[in-house]
Enzyme design. Structure first.
Site, PDB file in Angstrom:
ATOM      1  N   ASP A 402      33.975  98.767  27.257  1.00  0.00           N
ATOM      2  CA  ASP A 402      35.304  98.229  27.540  1.00  0.00           C
ATOM      3  C   ASP A 402      35.682  98.498  28.998  1.00  0.00           C
ATOM      4  OD1 ASP A 402      37.629  96.914  26.993  1.00  0.00           O
ATOM      5  OD2 ASP A 402      38.540  98.519  25.818  1.00  0.00           O
ATOM      6  N   GLU A 405      35.266  95.247  33.924  1.00  0.00           N
ATOM      7  CA  GLU A 405      35.398  94.274  35.023  1.00  0.00           C
ATOM      8  C   GLU A 405      34.901  94.833  36.371  1.00  0.00           C
ATOM      9  OE1 GLU A 405      37.798  93.311  31.673  1.00  0.00           O
ATOM     10  OE2 GLU A 405      37.945  95.070  32.951  1.00  0.00           O
ATOM     11  N   ASP A 470      42.230  90.754  25.926  1.00  0.00           N
ATOM     12  CA  ASP A 470      43.411  91.216  25.179  1.00  0.00           C
ATOM     13  C   ASP A 470      44.405  90.085  24.951  1.00  0.00           C
ATOM     14  OD1 ASP A 470      42.249  93.693  25.171  1.00  0.00           O
ATOM     15  OD2 ASP A 470      43.431  94.473  26.837  1.00  0.00           O
TER      16      ASP A 470
END
Length: 794
Positions: A402, A405, A470
Site C-alpha cells: 500500500d 506511489e 480509495d
C-alpha cells in the site's frame, strides 16, 4: 480561382503542421546488424524492429550516450526487414508489417501499416522549459485511450494528463490524476505508442485541439515504441509481448476476500473468518491491514512484525486458517517511521533514501515522521525482501503493498539510482519486481499474490494486481469503475479492480453495496474492502443484504472454471478479462466512447447497475451474435438495443449464442474445487454453425504449470447441420499431468422440443428434456484419454 487559393492555403498549413522541427536536417543513414542508425545535424536516431508489428525509435542528442535500460520492455529486438526502398527524398524500411519512412527534407519520421498511415512525428524530441518533449500528428477523428488509471470518459482525447502517481482519496465520477499513471496511448486506429521512459511528465492528448499528441518529461530516455494490431486482442497481445505477460495468478485469488481497514486483533480476524464459514458464505482469503503491527493508525508504520498484544500466536492463526482453506495476506508499506521499532535498524543498515548530504531523508506525512525504503539500494532491496521471506516462511501467502506511489515522495529526496522524480512512477513497479523476483529465487514453485496500488507500464510482468484506490463509498464512486478497469485491461493490467462496496466514508447504503458486489462477480478480483465504520464483509450486514451478497459470491464461485480459463488466456495472450464492446465491433463509433455494458471474457455480456433505484436499463447486444439471458434463457438478437427490466438479486447478464460455459459445483473455498465433476452449459443457436470452447486446469498453485507440462485443457466443439447438432470433447494433457475421469452434467440451452435421438460415441441414450426452460441435460462420464462424440437429432 478563389477556391483554388483556399486549397493552396490549406495544403500549405497541412504541410507546416505535419513537418518535423525545421532545424533538424538529415545527413546519412547506416543499416547495422539489428538496427538502423539515422544521423541528423544534432544527433542520431536508432530504429529497431522487435517484430513486424512493433518498432522502436530512439533519439540520442549529440554528446549523450544511449541508455539501453528500459523499465518495461522484455522483448528482444529482431530485425524483420523485408526490403529497403531508397527514393530521392525518403528512405522506406519495410517489414512484413510496419513500414518506417524517413523523409529527408523537411526531416520527418512516419509509420504506416498495410498501406495505411499510422502516425508521424510532428515535432521531434526537443528541449522545452523544465524538460523535453516530442509531438505526433493525429487524425481528426481518432479516439484515444490510455494514460493509466483515471476517472475519465473512455475517450481521453482532449486531456493533458500528468504522469505522476498520486492517490486521490474519496474520488467519484471525475479524477484526472490517480495512483497509477502510464506513458501509453492507444488509438481507435488500432495502434499504440509506448513512451519508454520512467521520469515524471505529461501526456497531452490533443488538449489544444490541434490534432497533436505530445509526451513531455523532465529527463530520461528519448525512446518510444509503435505497436500495431489487426484487432484489439492482437494489439494487446503484441503490447504485452513487448512489456511482459501477466503470470498466471493462483486459483484462490479468484475467490472471495474478507478485508477491511482494519482488523485490530487475532481474535477479531478469527471470529470474522469463522462467521463466513458458519454462514456458509464462500471465502478464500483474509487481508489484515496496519493493525497487525501497531495498535493505532499513526506512529507504528515500519514495525513490520506482529504486535504480540493483539496477535499473540500469529503462526498458529495462519496455520489454522490454512487448514480451513483460507489464505492470510498482510499489508506492508515502504515507509519506516522514526517512531517505529525498526527505525534505528533501518538507519544502521543504510536502507533509507537520502537527502543531498547523504543522511536519511525524513519528513512528515499523515502516519507520522518517516523515512522511505530505498529499494534501488541493494541493501534496502535485500532488507525489504528478508521481511517478506520471513512472513512467507510463517505461512503468509499474499503481499499487499500500500501507499506505493509513493504517497509522499519529496522531489529533493535522492535514491541510489536517481532523484525522487526520476523514479517516482516506477517505485511501485520495482517494488512489485522486488517481491516477484524474491519469490522466484526463494520460493520458485509458488505463484505470488502481489496486490498493489501503484505501478507503471509493464508492471503486469511481475504479477501485479492493482486496485483503483480509495474510491468514495457512493454511487458516484461506483460509476467510473467499469471504465477504469476496461482502460487498464487494454493497457496490459488485466486485474485492475475496485474495493467492492466502496472504501471512503461511513455511508451505509445497502442497495449500493448490493449492486457493487453484483458487479464484482464480473470484475477480476472479488474483494470487498472499506473503512471499518460500516462493514465491508457481507457477514456483518443486515439479513436481506447478506443474502443477496451470498448469492453473488456463490455465483462467483460457480464461474471459477470459466474465470480461471480467462486468467490462463490473459497469461498466454494478454487478453483482458473485462473487454469493451468495441472489441466485437471495432467500427461502431458509439461503442468506442460509451460504456454501459462490457464483455466478461468472450462469452458474457454484462450491464452493471450504476444508479440507485433503477427499474430498467438499456443494453446494446453486439451484432455478431445472438444473446441469451443468463437467468431466464430469453433470446435477444444481436445488433439492437433493448430495455431490460432490472431485478433486485442480479444485474443484466447475457451469454453469447454458441458459447460453452463450464461451471463448478458449490464450494466453501477454492480448495474444494475439482475439475473432475462440473456442469457444462452450451447455448444453442441455430445460426452458429460451428463453435468451440476451452477449459484450462492445473493444480492452481504451482508456478509455470503450463510451461512445465502440469496441466490439462478440455476442448469442446459444436457443429450444427440442418436438424443435427454434433459435439466433440477432446483433451490436451500436459506431459507431467495425470488427468482423471470427468463427470459432466452437460446442459444444452434453447432446445425447443424433445430431440428425436441422442447418441454418445454411437450409443443411443435417453435423457431429460425440460419443457419449461427448454434445456436438455446429458450426464457424461469421460475418460479424457479418448475423445467423446455426441450426436443429437433435433
Amino acid at each position: 480561382m478563389k477556391h483554388l487559393k483556399k486549397i493552396i492555403l490549406l495544403l500549405f498549413f497541412v504541410q507546416i503542421s505535419f513537418a518535423q522541427n525545421t532545424d533538424r536536417t538529415f545527413e546519412s543513414v547506416e543499416q547495422k546488424a539489428n538496427h538502423i542508425e539515422v544521423f541528423v545535424n544534432d544527433g542520431k536516431y536508432i530504429i529497431q524492429f522487435y517484430t513486424s508489428k512493433i518498432v522502436e525509435t530512439t533519439f540520442i542528442p549529440k554528446g549523450q550516450k544511449f541508455n539501453k535500460e528500459s523499465h518495461a520492455v522484455v522483448l528482444k529486438p529482431k530485425l524483420t526487414l523485408r526490403k529497403v526502398e531508397t527514393k530521392e527524398n525518403d528512405i522506406q524500411y519495410i517489414s512484413n508489417g510496419i513500414k518506417v519512412t524517413i523523409q529527408k527534407q523537411p526531416f520527418q519520421i512516419s509509420y504506416s501499416y498495410k498501406g495505411k498511415s499510422i502516425i508521424s512525428e510532428k515535432l521531434g524530441y526537443q528541449k522545452i522549459k523544465n524538460g523535453e518533449a516530442i509531438q505526433f500528428n493525429l487524425d481528426e477523428d481518432e479516439i484515444l485511450y490510455g494514460g493509466g488509471s483515471r476517472a475519465l470518459d473512455m475517450n481521453r482525447r482532449g486531456n493533458r494528463l500528468q504522469l505522476y502517481n498520486r492517490a486521490h482519496y474519496g474520488y467519484e465520477t471525475h479524477s484526472e490524476l490517480m495512483n497509477y499513471t502510464m506513458p501509453l496511448v492507444m488509438s481507435s486506429k488500432l495502434y499504440a505508442i509506448h513512451f519508454d521512459n520512467a521520469p515524471i511528465g505529461y501526456l497531452d492528448l490533443d488538449s489544444k485541439k490541434d490534432n497533436t499528441l505530445t509526451y513531455e518529461t523532465i529527463s530520461g530516455r528519448k525512446t518510444y515504441q509503435v505497436i500495431v494490431g489487426d484487432s484489439w486482442l492482437d494489439l494487446i497481445d503484441n503490447y504485452t509481448d513487448l512489456t511482459g505477460k501477466q503470470p498466471l495468478i493462483p486459483r484462490w485469488a479468484l475467490g472471495n476476500f474478507s478485508s477491511r481497514f482494519g482488523y485490530h486483533s487475532q481474535k477479531e480476524v478469527t471470529e470474522t473468518v469463522n462467521k463466513f464459514i458458519d454462514e456458509e458464505i464462500p471465502l478464500d482469503a483474509v487481508i489484515i491491514d496496519i493493525f497487525w503491527f501497531g495498535k493505532d493508525i499513526k506512529g507504528h508504520m515500519g514495525n513490520l512484525e506482529f504486535l504480540k498484544d493483539s496477535f499473540p500466536t500469529p503462526k498458529k492463526m495462519i496455520a489454522d486458517f490454512q487448514k480451513k482453506g483460507i489464505k492470510t495476506i498482510l499489508v506492508t508499506e515502504p515507509f519506516i517511521l522514526s517512531t517505529s521499532k525498526r527505525w534505528q535498524e533501518a538507519v544502521d543498515k543504510d536502507i533509507l533514501a537520502k537527502d543531498s548530504l547523504g543522511n536519511p531523508y525524513t519528513y512528515d506525512f499523515y502516519f507520522g515522521n518517516t523515512g522511505l525504503i530505498d529499494i534501488y539500494n541493494p541493501k534496502g532491496k535485500q532488507w525489504f525482501w528478508n521481511i517478506y521471506k520471513e512472513l512467507a516462511e510463517m505461512g503468509v501467502e499474499g503481499v499487499w503493498g500500500d501507499l506505493g506511489e509513493p504517497e509522499v515522495h519529496p522531489s529533493d529526496l535522492v535514491h541510489e539510482t536517481g532523484t525522487a522524480d526520476e523514479v517516482h512512477n516506477i517505485y511501485g513497479h520495482d517494488w512489485a519486481r522486488l517481491v516477484y523476483e524474491g519469490y522466484k529465487k526463494d520460493f520458485p514453485n509458488e505463484r505470488p499474490f502481489i496486490l498493489m496500488r501503484a505501478g507503471y507500464s509493464g508492471s503486469q510482468q511481475f504479477g501485479m494486481i492493482p486496485w483503483s484506490g480509495d474510491v468514495n463509498r457512493t454511487w458516484g464512486g461506483l460509476q467510473p469503475q467499469p471504465k477504469i478497469a476496461l482502460q487498464m485491461a487494454m493497457q496490459g493490467l488485466g486485474y485492475m479492480h475496485s474495493d467492492l462496496g466502496g472504501f471512503a466514508g461511513a455511508n451505509l447504503d445497502d442497495e449500493l453495496y448490493t449492486r457493487w458486489l453484483q458487479y464484482g462477480v464480473f470484475q477480476p478480483i472479488y474483494r470487498p474492502h472499506a473503512q471499518e465504520e460500516v462493514p465491508a464483509e457481507p457477514v456483518f450486514r443486515e439479513s436481506k443484504t447478506k443474502a443477496l451478497a451470498k448469492q453473488s459470491i456463490e455465483l462467483r464461485y460457480k464461474l471459477l472454471p470459466y474465470n480461471y480459463t480467462l486468467a490462463f488466456q490473459n497469461n498466454q495472450t494478454g487478453a483482458p478479462l473485462m473487454r469493451p464492446l468495441f472489441f466485437d465491433e471495432p467500427n461502431n463509433s458509439d461503442l468506442l466512447t460509451k460504456v454501459t455494458s462490457y464483455l466478461w471474457g468472450n462469452d458474457f455480456l454484462v450491464t452493471p447497475i450504476l444508479t440507485s433505484d433503477a427499474k430498467n436499463v438499456e443494453t446494446y447486444f453486439p451484432k455478431n451474435s445472438n444473446w441469451f439471458d443468463f437467468y431466464t434463457n430469453e433470446k435477444f438478437e444481436g445488433g439492437q438495443t433493448k430495455t431490460i427490466s432490472v431485478k433486485e438479486n442480479s444485474i443484466p447478464t447475457f451469454v453469447r449464442g454458441g458459447a460453452f460455459i463450464p461451471m463448478a459445483k458449490p464450494m466453501q473455498t477454492t480448495k474444494d474445487f475439482t475439475s473432475n465433476n462440473f456442469n457444462l452449459h452450451y447455448y444453442f443457436d441455430a445460426s452458429v454453425k460451428e463453435s468451440n470452447g476451452k477449459m484450462y486446469n492445473d493444480d492452481g498453485k504451482i508456478a509455470n504449470a503450463f510451461e512445465k507440462g502440469e496441466y490439462e485443457i478440455l476442448s469442446f466443439k459444436s457443429k450444427t447441420k440442418k436438424r443435427y447438432l454434433k459435439f466433440k470433447f477432446d483433451a490436451e494433457i500436459g506431459k507431467k499431468y495425470v488427468s482423471e475421469n470427468k463427470t459432466i452434467n452437460f446442459v444444452i440451452h434453447n432446445i425447443q422440443k424433445q430431440p428425436k435421438r441422442i447418441k454418445i460415441n454411437k450409443k443411443k441414450i435417453s435423457v431429460l428434456w425440460n419443457s419449461q426452460n427448454k434445456t436438455l441435460s446429458i450426464p457424461i462420464k469421460w475418460n479424457t484419454n479418448k475423445a467423446i462424440k455426441i450426436n443429437i437429432k433435433l
